[in-house]
Design a protein around this motif. Structure first.
Motif, PDB file in Angstrom:
ATOM      1  N   CYS A  50       0.771  -1.332   0.038  1.00  0.00           N
ATOM      2  CA  CYS A  50      -0.042  -0.058  -0.194  1.00  0.00           C
ATOM      3  C   CYS A  50       0.808   1.210   0.363  1.00  0.00           C
ATOM      4  N   TYR A  60       0.742   4.063  -2.918  1.00  0.00           N
ATOM      5  CA  TYR A  60       0.648   5.549  -2.527  1.00  0.00           C
ATOM      6  C   TYR A  60       1.627   6.459  -3.008  1.00  0.00           C
ATOM      7  N   ARG A 117       1.587   9.408  -5.731  1.00  0.00           N
ATOM      8  CA  ARG A 117       2.212  10.682  -5.473  1.00  0.00           C
ATOM      9  C   ARG A 117       2.895  11.432  -6.528  1.00  0.00           C
TER      10      ARG A 117
END
Length: 55
Positions: free
Chosen positions: A42, A46, A50
């Motif tokens: 995860c 993420y 980004r």
């Protein structure tokens, strides 16, 4: 009941309990490892999202 027979039974019960405890501990370790792996993935996803938003 004979004392020697009772000792043997107690020893078998103790061994069975210890076996179950070790199985439970192993399962808990596997569960924790799976959770850590999930969190790591995860975090990577993420971070990837980004960096894609910045570009």
């Amino acid at each position: 009941m004979n004392r020697r027979i009772r000792k043997k039974k107690d020893k078998k019960i103790t061994e069975a309990i210890n076996g179950l405890v070790s199985i439970a501990e192993r399962r808990e370790q596997q569960r924790q490892a799976a959770i850590r792996q999930f969190v790591k993935r995860c975090e990577a996803l993420y971070e990837q999202q980004r960096t894609e938003r910045r570009n």
